[in-house]
Scaffold this motif. Structure first.
Motif, mmCIF file in Angstrom:
data_model
loop_
_atom_site.group_PDB
_atom_site.id
_atom_site.type_symbol
_atom_site.label_atom_id
_atom_site.label_comp_id
_atom_site.label_asym_id
_atom_site.label_seq_id
_atom_site.Cartn_x
_atom_site.Cartn_y
_atom_site.Cartn_z
ATOM 1 N N THR A 59 -2.306 5.258 2.935
ATOM 2 C CA THR A 59 -0.927 4.752 3.001
ATOM 3 C C THR A 59 -0.952 3.242 2.794
ATOM 4 N N HIS A 60 0.249 2.662 2.641
ATOM 5 C CA HIS A 60 0.377 1.204 2.611
ATOM 6 C C HIS A 60 0.350 0.677 4.048
ATOM 7 N N PHE A 61 -0.202 -0.498 4.236
ATOM 8 C CA PHE A 61 -0.389 -0.988 5.603
ATOM 9 C C PHE A 61 -0.360 -2.516 5.651
ATOM 10 N N ALA B 238 -9.113 1.767 -6.066
ATOM 11 C CA ALA B 238 -8.800 2.422 -4.787
ATOM 12 C C ALA B 238 -7.306 2.482 -4.476
ATOM 13 N N HIS B 239 -6.467 1.910 -5.343
ATOM 14 C CA HIS B 239 -5.009 2.007 -5.065
ATOM 15 C C HIS B 239 -4.210 1.772 -6.344
ATOM 16 N N HIS B 240 -3.272 2.664 -6.609
ATOM 17 C CA HIS B 240 -2.451 2.538 -7.826
ATOM 18 C C HIS B 240 -1.216 3.421 -7.686
ATOM 19 N N HIS B 241 -0.215 3.118 -8.535
ATOM 20 C CA HIS B 241 0.932 4.012 -8.728
ATOM 21 C C HIS B 241 1.127 4.071 -10.238
ATOM 22 N N LEU B 242 0.476 5.016 -10.862
ATOM 23 C CA LEU B 242 0.424 5.025 -12.330
ATOM 24 C C LEU B 242 1.806 5.084 -12.969
ATOM 25 N N VAL C 263 -5.626 -1.985 -8.352
ATOM 26 C CA VAL C 263 -4.744 -2.720 -9.271
ATOM 27 C C VAL C 263 -3.300 -2.636 -8.786
ATOM 28 N N ASP C 264 -3.017 -1.688 -7.900
ATOM 29 C CA ASP C 264 -1.684 -1.405 -7.365
ATOM 30 C C ASP C 264 -0.747 -1.006 -8.506
ATOM 31 N N GLY C 265 0.490 -0.764 -8.150
ATOM 32 C CA GLY C 265 1.441 -0.254 -9.139
ATOM 33 C C GLY C 265 1.589 -1.198 -10.311
ATOM 34 N N ALA D 224 -3.853 0.571 1.828
ATOM 35 C CA ALA D 224 -3.674 -0.433 0.784
ATOM 36 C C ALA D 224 -3.141 -1.723 1.391
ATOM 37 N N HIS D 225 -3.675 -2.836 0.934
ATOM 38 C CA HIS D 225 -3.221 -4.208 1.236
ATOM 39 C C HIS D 225 -3.861 -4.818 2.475
ATOM 40 N N CYS D 226 -3.384 -4.488 3.669
ATOM 41 C CA CYS D 226 -3.961 -5.056 4.896
ATOM 42 C C CYS D 226 -4.008 -6.592 4.828
HETATM 43 ZN ZN LIG Z 1 0.992 0.300 -3.631
#
Ligand SMILES: [Zn+2]
Length: 478
Positions: A258-260, A90-94, A346-348, A295-297
């Protein structure tokens, strides 16, 4: 899948034939995953089927059961394996896998990490985005991921159509893809974090967003490509852009990301710049809706958790990233209890460095135990987050993330064998995350194997890794 692939025989394929002694008068599935030690359906009843199988026809699940499987054109062997729905990232920066483990940032927290890497990322172009997406999606598929989002918020001036470049990589590999058209409009000179030459004007960003949706967003059931709109973060876009992006998403009927509330710096920036906590900022910009996943929270308080749940917001929990950047432990048990759709990301690649959703599921389980007690974080909870939780984030509950008839034919097959699983005879789902590490034996997307017998089906892996090495060295040279 080509005809030759469906008919090829490997150690894991039994053949083009019935496996249950049935006659040819019965319908033949396109593909069946057969002989599993357990099929964890993650359906509404959370059925777990011993000696289970999953059949797929025309890209959709056409049957799930136990005992002798139906006839199929292709049979993938799942002996001694746990079978789960394909995992959802649900969240990544390939693109960030081009700057993994770069020494200048390995001792930095979020803001320092970003400001170290922004200058390197200015060199992105269509080739580097395409190749990094291809390699990153292959890495995810090898660990059982069948659907990935991507938050592509860097669009340096003159870099070309980066979103299309990564969509073409996903299409070449055959993985389900949710790219988000990201943006940054608040640079250092205006009090933001990014350098001046990677931000764009709000009007230009919004027209690029609309164009991306018009060109790539597929609203059909089982779609392989869907686009969402994704300003990078409150500390890199104007408040006006947040408001106008939410209005545009409403008009186009697409999702918002968005990031949060990622860490304490994030909270402090919000209070100093907007005069409120991130949650209030989300609400006053029109983002606190069921169209949004963040993302994150990591930092919400009890009242904010309740408000997120009431609004139907989704959260992509990124445990490895939160640990490597020393951000904190997200309250995922409380968020789930409040009704938030909690998925995993997995995030960036250069924050978490490893991009395995199996690993994130294990980390999520362990962190939940650490924060909420040993009984609170279970493998079944982590499996739900990695499947139906991610589906909720992407607005695709009932379509992806569960093995039910009519859902998409996305499957991960996990071998529970060898020294690291010896003795784990009683509970294959707890064993899956407590033992290991484990990679997928097979990863099937829309009925087509992308990983087979632990290897990518595509013949382009070596070629793409050579190109990735060249591009990473060029980018890191600055
Ligand atoms: Zn991110």
């Amino acid at each position: 899948m080509t005809p030759s692939e469906t008919r090829s025989t490997t150690s894991s394929e039994t053949s083009t034939a019935t496996t249950s002694g049935r006659t040819g008068s019965e319908p033949i599935a396109d593909l069946v995953v057969a002989g599993a030690r357990c099929v964890a359906t993650v359906d509404a009843e959370r059925r777990e089927l011993a000696d289970g199988w999953v059949a797929i026809t025309d890209g959709l699940v056409s049957g799930v059961g136990t005992g002798p499987p139906p006839a199929a054109t292709t049979v993938l062997d799942a002996t001694d394996c746990l079978v789960t729905p394909g995992l959802v990232n649900a969240h990544h920066h390939l693109y960030q896998n081009l700057t993994r483990a770069n020494p200048a940032m390995t001792d930095q927290a979020l803001f320092g990490w970003l400001q170290t890497l922004y200058p390197l990322w200015r060199g992105l172009d269509t080739e580097s985005v395409h190749v990094s997406a291809w390699v990153g999606l292959a890495e995810l598929a090898l660990a059982g991921c069948t659907t990935s989002s991507d938050h592509l918020y860097l669009h340096p001036k003159g870099a070309g159509d980066l979103l299309t470049a990564e969509i073409e990589a996903a299409q070449d590999l055959g993985v389900r893809f949710h790219p988000t058209r990201g943006s940054m409009s608040l640079s250092e000179k205006d009090g933001g974090l990014p350098p001046d030459d990677v931000v764009a004007d709000d009007d230009d960003i919004l027209s690029a967003c609309e164009e991306a949706v018009t060109r790539h967003h597929d609203r059909s059931f089982g779609a392989m490509t869907r686009v969402a709109l994704a300003p990078c973060s409150p500390f890199s876009v104007t408040e006006d852009l947040m408001v106008r992006t939410a209005e545009l998403a409403d008009r186009l009927d697409v999702r918002l990301h968005t990031h949060f509330a990622e860490n304490a710096e994030d909270d402090e920036f919000s209070l100093a710049t907007f005069g409120c906590r991130p949650m209030e900022y989300l609400e006053r910009t029109g983002w606190c809706t069921e169209r949004t996943w963040v993302a994150h929270c990591v930092m919400p308080d009890d009242g904010e958790i309740a408000r997120l749940g009431a609004a139907g917001v989704g959260v992509a929990h990124c445990p490895s990233s939160n640990m490597i950047l020393s951000s904190g432990i997200a309250p995922v048990v409380e968020l789930r209890a409040a009704g938030v759709h909690v998925g995993l990301g997995v995030d960036g690649s250069s924050s978490a460095d490893a991009a395995s959703l199996w690993l994130e599921a294990r980390q999520a389980m362990l962190l939940a135990k650490l924060r909420n007690g040993a009984a609170a974080g279970t493998a079944r909870m982590a499996l739900e987050m990695a499947t139906i939780g991610g589906a909720g984030c992407l607005g695709r509950a009932g379509e992806i993330g569960a093995l039910t008839v009519g859902a998409v034919g996305d499957v991960a097959v996990w071998p529970l064998t060898g020294p690291s699983f010896a003795g784990a005879v009683a509970d294959p789902i707890e064993a899956w995350l407590r033992c290991g590490p484990v990679a997928a034996r097979h990863t099937v997307v829309h009925g087509r194997p992308v990983v087979r017998d632990g290897r990518m089906v595509s013949s382009r892996v070596d070629e793409m890794l050579v190109a990735h090495d060249r591009l990473a060295r060029r980018l890191q040279a600055g």
